[in-house]
Scaffold this motif. Sequence first.
Motif, PDB file in Angstrom:
ATOM      1  N   VAL A  59       1.044  -0.448  -3.626  1.00 25.41           N
ATOM      2  CA  VAL A  59       0.930   0.949  -3.203  1.00 25.41           C
ATOM      3  C   VAL A  59       1.361   1.845  -4.354  1.00 25.41           C
ATOM      4  O   VAL A  59       2.011   1.409  -5.299  1.00 25.41           O
ATOM      5  CB  VAL A  59       1.813   1.246  -1.965  1.00 25.41           C
ATOM      6  CG1 VAL A  59       1.295   0.517  -0.738  1.00 25.41           C
ATOM      7  CG2 VAL A  59       3.273   0.889  -2.241  1.00 25.41           C
ATOM      8  N   CYS A  60       0.982   3.107  -4.247  1.00 24.10           N
ATOM      9  CA  CYS A  60       1.443   4.109  -5.201  1.00 24.10           C
ATOM     10  C   CYS A  60       2.563   4.907  -4.551  1.00 24.10           C
ATOM     11  O   CYS A  60       2.508   5.218  -3.355  1.00 24.10           O
ATOM     12  CB  CYS A  60       0.295   5.027  -5.601  1.00 24.10           C
ATOM     13  SG  CYS A  60       0.769   6.265  -6.833  1.00 24.10           S
ATOM     14  N   LEU A  61       3.599   5.225  -5.330  1.00 21.24           N
ATOM     15  CA  LEU A  61       4.734   5.999  -4.834  1.00 21.24           C
ATOM     16  C   LEU A  61       4.823   7.304  -5.620  1.00 21.24           C
ATOM     17  O   LEU A  61       4.682   7.308  -6.846  1.00 21.24           O
ATOM     18  CB  LEU A  61       6.048   5.223  -5.018  1.00 21.24           C
ATOM     19  CG  LEU A  61       6.111   3.794  -4.486  1.00 21.24           C
ATOM     20  CD1 LEU A  61       7.460   3.175  -4.817  1.00 21.24           C
ATOM     21  CD2 LEU A  61       5.862   3.758  -2.994  1.00 21.24           C
ATOM     22  N   ALA A  62       5.018   8.387  -4.914  1.00 23.73           N
ATOM     23  CA  ALA A  62       5.338   9.675  -5.536  1.00 23.73           C
ATOM     24  C   ALA A  62       6.786   9.971  -5.176  1.00 23.73           C
ATOM     25  O   ALA A  62       7.128  10.081  -3.991  1.00 23.73           O
ATOM     26  CB  ALA A  62       4.410  10.772  -5.034  1.00 23.73           C
ATOM     27  N   ILE A  63       7.635  10.076  -6.191  1.00 23.89           N
ATOM     28  CA  ILE A  63       9.083  10.110  -5.960  1.00 23.89           C
ATOM     29  C   ILE A  63       9.670  11.414  -6.488  1.00 23.89           C
ATOM     30  O   ILE A  63       9.423  11.799  -7.632  1.00 23.89           O
ATOM     31  CB  ILE A  63       9.777   8.918  -6.664  1.00 23.89           C
ATOM     32  CG1 ILE A  63       9.101   7.600  -6.267  1.00 23.89           C
ATOM     33  CG2 ILE A  63      11.259   8.887  -6.348  1.00 23.89           C
ATOM     34  CD1 ILE A  63       9.499   6.431  -7.138  1.00 23.89           C
ATOM     35  N   GLY A 110       7.013   9.476  -1.248  1.00 28.15           N
ATOM     36  CA  GLY A 110       5.744   9.451  -0.539  1.00 28.15           C
ATOM     37  C   GLY A 110       5.018   8.173  -0.891  1.00 28.15           C
ATOM     38  O   GLY A 110       4.918   7.801  -2.066  1.00 28.15           O
ATOM     39  N   ILE A 111       4.503   7.459   0.130  1.00 23.70           N
ATOM     40  CA  ILE A 111       3.909   6.134  -0.068  1.00 23.70           C
ATOM     41  C   ILE A 111       2.436   6.186   0.305  1.00 23.70           C
ATOM     42  O   ILE A 111       2.073   6.643   1.395  1.00 23.70           O
ATOM     43  CB  ILE A 111       4.627   5.082   0.796  1.00 23.70           C
ATOM     44  CG1 ILE A 111       6.150   5.174   0.599  1.00 23.70           C
ATOM     45  CG2 ILE A 111       4.116   3.682   0.485  1.00 23.70           C
ATOM     46  CD1 ILE A 111       6.947   4.448   1.647  1.00 23.70           C
ATOM     47  N   SER A 112       1.590   5.728  -0.604  1.00 24.86           N
ATOM     48  CA  SER A 112       0.149   5.717  -0.340  1.00 24.86           C
ATOM     49  C   SER A 112      -0.218   4.562   0.577  1.00 24.86           C
ATOM     50  O   SER A 112       0.606   3.692   0.884  1.00 24.86           O
ATOM     51  CB  SER A 112      -0.622   5.588  -1.657  1.00 24.86           C
ATOM     52  OG  SER A 112      -0.536   4.250  -2.139  1.00 24.86           O
ATOM     53  N   GLY A 113      -1.492   4.539   0.984  1.00 16.03           N
ATOM     54  CA  GLY A 113      -2.015   3.355   1.636  1.00 16.03           C
ATOM     55  C   GLY A 113      -2.204   2.265   0.595  1.00 16.03           C
ATOM     56  O   GLY A 113      -2.025   2.493  -0.609  1.00 16.03           O
ATOM     57  N   PRO A 114      -2.562   1.052   1.007  1.00 13.60           N
ATOM     58  CA  PRO A 114      -2.763  -0.037   0.040  1.00 13.60           C
ATOM     59  C   PRO A 114      -3.811   0.328  -1.005  1.00 13.60           C
ATOM     60  O   PRO A 114      -4.861   0.885  -0.677  1.00 13.60           O
ATOM     61  CB  PRO A 114      -3.236  -1.201   0.921  1.00 13.60           C
ATOM     62  CG  PRO A 114      -2.725  -0.880   2.292  1.00 13.60           C
ATOM     63  CD  PRO A 114      -2.767   0.604   2.405  1.00 13.60           C
TER      64      PRO A 114
END
Length: 484
Positions: free
Chosen positions: A280-284, A341-345
């Motif tokens: 997943v992609c994370l926006a931190i 914030g966590i994206s979908g796969p």
Amino acid sequence: MITVQELLDTDSLGLKGIAGLAGTHRLINWAHAVDLPDPWRWVSAGNLVMTTGTGIPRSPKEQVHWLELLAQTNCSALVVAPQAGAPKLSKQMLETAERLMFPVLGASFELEFVKLAHHVIESVLQAQRESLKASQRLFQTYAEAMRDHADFSGRLSVLAGNLGISLSIEDAASGVTLFASDSSPHRKPEQSATAESVAIGGRTRANLVIRRKKQKAPEDPVVVRSLVGLLAVELERLMIHRDDQREEGADLLRSLLKDDTDFAFVRPMLERRGLTGTLVCLAIQPAKAGPWSPAEIHQAPGLQNRTPLLFQDDVLLALSMDEQEALDAILRSLGDGTTIGISGPISVATGFRESVRQARLALVQAIERETTALRYGEAETGLIMAPKSLAEARALVGRYLGPLIEHDRVHETCLLTTLMRFLTNDGNWKATAFDLGIHRQTLVYRLKLVEQLTGLKPTSTDGTARFWIALTAGRNARLLPEQA
């Protein structure tokens, strides 16, 4: 070196303990004869002070003060071999020695201080020779370990075995064990073992914990310092390697963001870095003053073995395994107040840039909701009925079909094909099972798994609508496999 007790046990010296015998474990590093009234000005820590008593005051009160000043130098012990006319040691002075646990030893005036000093100095020199030999053996063992063991843990075990001790390296802030010589580092140490913690210099933020069994283990400070120095170099090498990995990861993320690199081609590279399974992609948005800064987060405990790819933009972006353990390590390391914030796969169909968009949107929603972490889709964003661009089509596919695509890739299943066939047959269970060549109960199981992964029920009106629009958008934009 020799202890005060070992001096007492040397019969040829004829020493006897008078007071303060609770401190006879003290080490002696030199012998100093002084009969001046202010010996504390001429001796230092670890010295054995020898006197004939002529400099000792006669008044009990002054004797107490004299002994207190001498004890403050941290010298090891006082040997009194009184000559004729020397003042008698008062009861008050001896009581003070007991209170301070400062050994006071008696000897006959016939004792030659030169003989006593020679005995002490020879012991010191012998200890130094043994220390040098031990250090040489340590470096020799280290050199052999570097040839025979490619990994740091293996070299640590060799060093510990050579010294007859147990070694572990712990994070200074959390106490988490980073490396251990024991094959079972989480096993509780034996009750007979004594532990010593030594700070490791540099930017490691770690402590070396040495556990010794009783009647074993070298406590030579020179050997310990040499050991700490070797391990500090090892840890710095690992940190430099992780710095290089972060730079490589940032370059790769920049390339993915610019669409210069196809996500499908980087999969093998990510797996070699330990990033396997669902990604997943994370926006931190980091806390303002956490234990680790965004620039150093890749060095934090919990992220060292499978470090996410990191890129500092207006927020900290990360490509990470979809594991709660990794998320907890990031939150713990960046401190309270961090939001993720966590994206979908991430899948080949949706692309990496779409996962970044999802993560950023989830971060904004997490901040609005004042929650620590939020996954894309947990806060409903509405349904795009007719996507007007490739980006909108990617968003639809990523939101509703991404979990199925990624599950099929990782587990070699066919949930996406099953869902498509079920919707094409207007929800007819019998026809779908026949077309797929599976038992009806298998079809039930697959569709329940679809519901678990996406949060949408394929047999409901809402689920059917959203899935069908996403499937249509994906096929029209050529984001889905032909068989879907």
